[in-house]
Design an enzyme around this catalytic site. Structure first.
Site, mmCIF file in Angstrom:
data_model
loop_
_atom_site.group_PDB
_atom_site.id
_atom_site.type_symbol
_atom_site.label_atom_id
_atom_site.label_comp_id
_atom_site.label_asym_id
_atom_site.label_seq_id
_atom_site.Cartn_x
_atom_site.Cartn_y
_atom_site.Cartn_z
ATOM 1 N N ARG A 183 0.923 -1.183 -0.068
ATOM 2 C CA ARG A 183 0.090 0.174 0.006
ATOM 3 C C ARG A 183 0.816 0.838 -0.261
ATOM 4 O O ARG A 183 2.025 1.165 1.199
ATOM 5 C CB ARG A 183 -0.826 0.257 1.073
ATOM 6 C CG ARG A 183 -2.013 -1.150 1.450
ATOM 7 C CD ARG A 183 -3.589 -0.760 0.136
ATOM 8 N NE ARG A 183 -3.996 -1.418 -0.197
ATOM 9 C CZ ARG A 183 -4.272 -1.850 -1.254
ATOM 10 N NH1 ARG A 183 -3.023 -2.441 -1.312
ATOM 11 N NH2 ARG A 183 -5.517 -3.148 -1.183
ATOM 12 N N HIS A 212 0.902 0.533 -9.633
ATOM 13 C CA HIS A 212 -0.049 -0.709 -9.260
ATOM 14 C C HIS A 212 -1.190 -1.661 -10.485
ATOM 15 O O HIS A 212 -2.074 -2.092 -10.335
ATOM 16 C CB HIS A 212 -1.627 0.492 -8.244
ATOM 17 C CG HIS A 212 -2.126 -0.270 -7.142
ATOM 18 N ND1 HIS A 212 -2.290 0.301 -6.320
ATOM 19 C CD2 HIS A 212 -2.128 -1.514 -6.541
ATOM 20 C CE1 HIS A 212 -2.961 -0.208 -5.362
ATOM 21 N NE2 HIS A 212 -2.770 -1.152 -5.793
ATOM 22 N N GLU A 229 -1.589 7.613 -5.732
ATOM 23 C CA GLU A 229 -2.051 7.273 -6.834
ATOM 24 C C GLU A 229 -2.919 7.468 -7.489
ATOM 25 O O GLU A 229 -3.707 8.049 -6.482
ATOM 26 C CB GLU A 229 -2.011 6.280 -7.050
ATOM 27 C CG GLU A 229 -2.076 5.386 -6.232
ATOM 28 C CD GLU A 229 -2.490 3.513 -5.745
ATOM 29 O OE1 GLU A 229 -2.902 3.272 -6.588
ATOM 30 O OE2 GLU A 229 -1.040 3.527 -5.583
#
Length: 326
Positions: free
Chosen positions: A237, A286, A266
């Site tokens: 994370r 991601h 992000e």
């Protein structure tokens, strides 16, 4: 007919959700794919739904009070920080995640980032594209064999990464308050405190959930304890790392290079984003979870979780099972 609503299907643009459609239809459950971006849209789509799916849409008490029929919420991934567990528990709602989904994919991606920043593959590629051919460009490279990999958190993904790292001859230490020395011994790793891990690891890889305790785990103070010149990887994370403090540490040479699949703010779309100003930081969007096989697992597991509950079972992937006394 009972109803399942995937609240933010638009956040998985490559999926057609045929797995949910097929599995839920066979079980007599309606499947609705929504693209909710506001509370009003959620209520309009799911006010009568017993089952919810979510990827990034945040769910808390303020929303749940307007969804009185919800019995189960399934998060489309391993982490579940977008859903308030306590609020679900207070309303008797089961919160489920997908703890066995994409394990291999994320572990491989973490290993790929370790290999990338240790061998400077992205850094060299950038230089060549600028017309420069220089084998000595950038920081010094070290072979991985004999180096120490520190795993912060030792869940299913970290366990797989441990196996991959050992195949390169790396030593592995872990820091995880929920892993006993006996369990660590089973995997041939040494359990240490976080401070000891930071002080002795040549490569640090983060594999812990994001919560009030772990937010900005990597910050100005913890970076002071890091072995000078260490490499840092994060496929967990983004909020585990304070961007500003990491950038400062990279520029100071405390961290030689970092590989980040996740960032605290992000998506990174601004070409002037501070992280992009550090050539020794490699970013991916991601995507560690992503593969054809993992996607199929993801959608099938969500649907099967709903069906399991609908058939009178408590899904084994229920996060708040203990809190609910189940």
């Amino acid at each position: 007919m009972k109803k399942f609503v995937m609240l933010d299907s638009h956040t998985l643009p490559d999926a057609d959700f045929h797995q949910e459609m097929e599995i839920l239809k066979a079980a007599g459950i309606e499947c609705v794919l929504a693209s909710c971006k506001s509370r009003e849209e959620v209520i309009a789509q799911a006010a009568d739904a017993e089952y919810l799916g979510c990827n990034y849409y945040r769910i808390d008490e303020a929303l749940l009070k307007d969804l009185p029929h919800v019995k189960v919420i399934v998060r489309y991934g391993i982490g579940y920080d977008v859903v308030n567990v306590d609020d679900c528990t207070k309303r008797g709602i089961l919160l489920c995640n997908l703890p066995t989904y994409c394990l291999e994919d994320v572990a491989i991606h973490a290993m790929a980032l370790i290999l990338d920043i240790s061998r400077k593959t992205t850094l060299f590629d950038r230089e060549i594209r600028e017309g420069r051919w220089n084998v000595g460009y950038g920081y010094e490279m070290h072979r991985l064999s004999g180096r120490t990999l520190g795993l912060v958190g030792f869940g299913n993904i970290a366990k797989k990464l441990c196996v991959y790292a050992k195949s390169f001859g790396m030593n592995v230490v872990i820091s995880d308050p929920f892993i006993s020395k006996e369990k660590a011994d089973e995997f041939g790793v040494k359990a240490v405190s976080l401070d000891e891990l930071l002080e002795n690891s040549d490569v640090i890889s983060l594999h812990c959930p994001l919560n009030d305790t772990t937010r900005h785990l990597i910050n100005k103070n913890s970076l002071k304890k890091v072995k000078k010149g260490a490499l840092l990887v994060n496929t967990s994370r983004g909020g585990l790392i304070c961007n500003e403090d990491l950038i400062e540490a990279v520029k100071a040479g405390i961290i030689t290079a970092a590989g980040l699949d996740v960032t605290e703010d992000e998506p990174v779309k601004d070409k002037n984003h501070p992280l992009l100003g550090c050539e020794n930081i490699v970013l991916t969007p991601h995507c560690a979870y992503n593969s054809v096989e993992a996607s199929d697992e993801q959608h099938c597991q969500v649907a099967q979780t709903v069906v399991n509950y609908d058939q009178g079972n408590i899904p084994t992937n229920t996060i708040n099972r203990k809190q609910l006394g189940l």
